[in-house]
Enzyme design. Structure first.
Site, PDB file in Angstrom:
ATOM      1  N   TYR A  56      33.355  35.747  34.574  1.00 57.91           N
ATOM      2  CA  TYR A  56      32.623  36.958  34.958  1.00 57.91           C
ATOM      3  C   TYR A  56      31.179  36.621  35.331  1.00 57.91           C
ATOM      4  O   TYR A  56      30.373  36.216  34.482  1.00 57.91           O
ATOM      5  CB  TYR A  56      32.643  38.003  33.835  1.00 57.91           C
ATOM      6  CG  TYR A  56      34.038  38.436  33.440  1.00 57.91           C
ATOM      7  CD1 TYR A  56      35.071  38.487  34.374  1.00 57.91           C
ATOM      8  CD2 TYR A  56      34.343  38.795  32.125  1.00 57.91           C
ATOM      9  CE1 TYR A  56      36.354  38.862  34.024  1.00 57.91           C
ATOM     10  CE2 TYR A  56      35.633  39.175  31.764  1.00 57.91           C
ATOM     11  CZ  TYR A  56      36.626  39.199  32.720  1.00 57.91           C
ATOM     12  OH  TYR A  56      37.887  39.570  32.364  1.00 57.91           O
ATOM     13  N   HIS A 120      42.989  32.624  30.739  1.00 48.54           N
ATOM     14  CA  HIS A 120      42.598  33.691  31.667  1.00 48.54           C
ATOM     15  C   HIS A 120      43.428  33.695  32.961  1.00 48.54           C
ATOM     16  O   HIS A 120      43.388  32.761  33.728  1.00 48.54           O
ATOM     17  CB  HIS A 120      41.114  33.514  32.015  1.00 48.54           C
ATOM     18  CG  HIS A 120      40.489  34.722  32.628  1.00 48.54           C
ATOM     19  ND1 HIS A 120      39.138  34.844  32.835  1.00 48.54           N
ATOM     20  CD2 HIS A 120      41.024  35.892  33.072  1.00 48.54           C
ATOM     21  CE1 HIS A 120      38.870  36.009  33.381  1.00 48.54           C
ATOM     22  NE2 HIS A 120      39.997  36.671  33.546  1.00 48.54           N
TER      23      HIS A 120
HETATM   24  P1  NAD Z   1      37.476  49.518  34.046  1.00 48.04           P
HETATM   25  O1  NAD Z   1      38.729  50.165  34.509  1.00 48.04           O
HETATM   26  O2  NAD Z   1      37.061  49.632  32.647  1.00 48.04           O
HETATM   27  O3  NAD Z   1      36.305  49.997  34.998  1.00 48.04           O
HETATM   28  C1  NAD Z   1      35.023  49.514  34.882  1.00 48.04           C
HETATM   29  C2  NAD Z   1      34.111  50.217  35.901  1.00 48.04           C
HETATM   30  O4  NAD Z   1      34.093  51.598  35.603  1.00 48.04           O
HETATM   31  C3  NAD Z   1      32.672  49.742  35.852  1.00 48.04           C
HETATM   32  O5  NAD Z   1      32.138  49.715  37.166  1.00 48.04           O
HETATM   33  C4  NAD Z   1      31.955  50.812  35.079  1.00 48.04           C
HETATM   34  O6  NAD Z   1      30.618  51.001  35.449  1.00 48.04           O
HETATM   35  C5  NAD Z   1      32.770  52.023  35.401  1.00 48.04           C
HETATM   36  N1  NAD Z   1      32.720  52.973  34.281  1.00 48.04           N
HETATM   37  C6  NAD Z   1      32.830  52.708  32.969  1.00 48.04           C
HETATM   38  N2  NAD Z   1      32.711  53.840  32.248  1.00 48.04           N
HETATM   39  C7  NAD Z   1      32.528  54.832  33.168  1.00 48.04           C
HETATM   40  C8  NAD Z   1      32.329  56.223  33.048  1.00 48.04           C
HETATM   41  N3  NAD Z   1      32.258  56.835  31.869  1.00 48.04           N
HETATM   42  N4  NAD Z   1      32.180  56.929  34.177  1.00 48.04           N
HETATM   43  C9  NAD Z   1      32.231  56.337  35.391  1.00 48.04           C
HETATM   44  N5  NAD Z   1      32.405  55.023  35.564  1.00 48.04           N
HETATM   45  C10 NAD Z   1      32.550  54.276  34.448  1.00 48.04           C
HETATM   46  O7  NAD Z   1      37.664  47.998  34.485  1.00 48.04           O
HETATM   47  P2  NAD Z   1      37.140  46.630  34.011  1.00 48.04           P
HETATM   48  O8  NAD Z   1      35.688  46.562  33.756  1.00 48.04           O
HETATM   49  O9  NAD Z   1      37.695  45.744  35.065  1.00 48.04           O
HETATM   50  O10 NAD Z   1      37.965  46.290  32.653  1.00 48.04           O
HETATM   51  C11 NAD Z   1      37.391  46.360  31.389  1.00 48.04           C
HETATM   52  C12 NAD Z   1      37.268  45.000  30.766  1.00 48.04           C
HETATM   53  O11 NAD Z   1      38.554  44.445  30.544  1.00 48.04           O
HETATM   54  C13 NAD Z   1      36.537  43.929  31.593  1.00 48.04           C
HETATM   55  O12 NAD Z   1      35.147  44.025  31.422  1.00 48.04           O
HETATM   56  C14 NAD Z   1      37.102  42.663  31.003  1.00 48.04           C
HETATM   57  O13 NAD Z   1      36.438  42.382  29.799  1.00 48.04           O
HETATM   58  C15 NAD Z   1      38.541  43.063  30.699  1.00 48.04           C
HETATM   59  N6  NAD Z   1      39.460  42.668  31.773  1.00 48.04           N
HETATM   60  C16 NAD Z   1      40.125  41.485  31.651  1.00 48.04           C
HETATM   61  C17 NAD Z   1      40.976  41.050  32.639  1.00 48.04           C
HETATM   62  C18 NAD Z   1      41.687  39.737  32.488  1.00 48.04           C
HETATM   63  O14 NAD Z   1      41.565  39.091  31.487  1.00 48.04           O
HETATM   64  N7  NAD Z   1      42.449  39.298  33.456  1.00 48.04           N
HETATM   65  C19 NAD Z   1      41.186  41.827  33.800  1.00 48.04           C
HETATM   66  C20 NAD Z   1      40.528  43.044  33.876  1.00 48.04           C
HETATM   67  C21 NAD Z   1      39.681  43.455  32.864  1.00 48.04           C
END
Ligand code: NAD
Length: 309
Positions: A56, A120
């Site tokens: 990230y 990952h």
């Molecule tokens: P998410 O679906 O949580 O969306 C995140 C986005 O939504 C960000 O831009 C954020 O600003 C926005 N957001 C958050 N809260 C909000 C709200 N209340 N209103 C409006 N917008 C809002 O997706 P994500 O960040 O991709 O996933 C969460 C976490 O999961 C990542 O940070 C990561 O740690 C993990 N993740 C891991 C993998 C993997 O291991 N392959 C893949 C995806 C995500």
């Protein structure tokens, strides 16, 4: 906050987990001080599970998170990070690289122990290498006391079974498969529970498809998924509700999922997410939104090398 058990790890994790990828400025440029404040807000509100990766922001998210963690007692949180992915197209699941990677993460994160180390996006590598080389190397790292539990992450769900059937895995992290538009993860729950694997679900906002703001340019979902989610968001707006609220509530309501990760580097969004997590559903609106999303339900996109599809 409400807490649930993460498989057989013994960890009790908050149902809303903190996804730290935005600290790497992957969605937009993030001010470091605001990023640090968001992490501290998460802990203040009872969130105790934090997920990050060297990938990230090409180590930026771990570095910013490390600055935030420096000011917190180590027992205030469970920390999960990853090995094996180092760029959009840069993967290395070799024993040497993942062993070194753990040390690099420990240094960046300012800790001497990682609770959950995860391979990952394994669909981009050889699953046999993960089974025969990566996981045994991480077991050695565990014996050295640097990590507590070992997990795997990725998009296609079938990859998890291939590895779990052949190796000892404590947790899986699935993303974009338990949200208003896609609940495919639910079908895997009986198998994962039988194997005592802890379930971490990420991206209940479907990486912003289920927000007022809409998806970033790089979002991999095909046009029909994007359009259906935009239609659902418009329907919520017409009813005076932010679709993100319904999406967060829906993700967290499944008690088989230990923790659901939402990413944000905005303390106000984080507070909203915690409030929503603990508030009542609008059942009628939920039914209407699920109806709008029915034509694309469980539709997804390809991720990884052809042999892992
Ligand atoms: P998410 O679906 O949580 O969306 C995140 C986005 O939504 C960000 O831009 C954020 O600003 C926005 N957001 C958050 N809260 C909000 C709200 N209340 N209103 C409006 N917008 C809002 O997706 P994500 O960040 O991709 O996933 C969460 C976490 O999961 C990542 O940070 C990561 O740690 C993990 N993740 C891991 C993998 C993997 O291991 N392959 C893949 C995806 C995500």
């Amino acid at each position: 906050m409400v807490y649930r058990k993460l498989g057989k790890t013994g960890l009790e994790v908050s149902i809303l987990g903190y996804g730290a990828s935005p600290l790497g400025s992957v969605f937009r440029n993030v001010d470091e001080a605001v990023g640090v404040k968001t992490v501290h807000t998460a802990i203040d509100l009872g969130i105790n599970f934090i997920d990050v990766s060297p990938y990230y922001g090409l180590t930026l998210a771990e570095t910013v998170l490390g600055k935030a963690l420096k000011e917190l007692p180590r027992d205030a949180y469970c920390l999960a990070t990853k090995v094996g992915r180092y760029g959009d197209a840069e993967f290395d699941f070799s024993a040497a690289r993942v062993t070194k990677s753990v040390d690099e993460s420990l240094a960046r994160l300012n800790v001497d122990y990682i609770d959950v180390i995860q391979c990952h996006d394994i669909e981009f590598g050889s699953l046999d290498q993960v089974v025969n080389e990566t996981l045994p190397a991480l077991e050695k790292v565990r014996e050295q006391g640097k990590v507590g539990f070992i997990g795997i992450t990725g998009l296609p769900l079938e990859i998890f079974r291939y590895v779990i059937d052949r190796a000892n895995v404590d947790t899986i992290l699935s993303y974009c498969h338990y949200s208003l538009n896609d609940t495919a993860l639910a079908e895997w729950v009986p198998y994962l529970q039988k194997e005592e694997v802890g379930i971490i679900s990420a991206s209940p906002l479907s990486m912003r498809l289920l927000t007022e703001q809409g998806p970033p340019d790089w979002h991999p979902a095909p046009e029909d998924i994007q359009q259906a989610c935009a239609k659902a968001a418009a329907h919520c707006r017409k009813n005076g509700v932010d679709i993100a609220k319904l999406a967060v509530q829906f993700g967290l309501a499944n008690t088989d999922i230990a923790t659901t990760l939402v990413g944000t580097a905005n303390p106000d969004n984080l507070r909203k997410n915690v409030d929503w997590a603990l508030s009542e559903f609008d059942d009628t609106l939920l039914a209407e939104v699920l109806e709008i999303l029915t034509p694309i339900h469980n539709k997804t996109w390809l991720s990884g090398i052809p042999e892992n599809q």
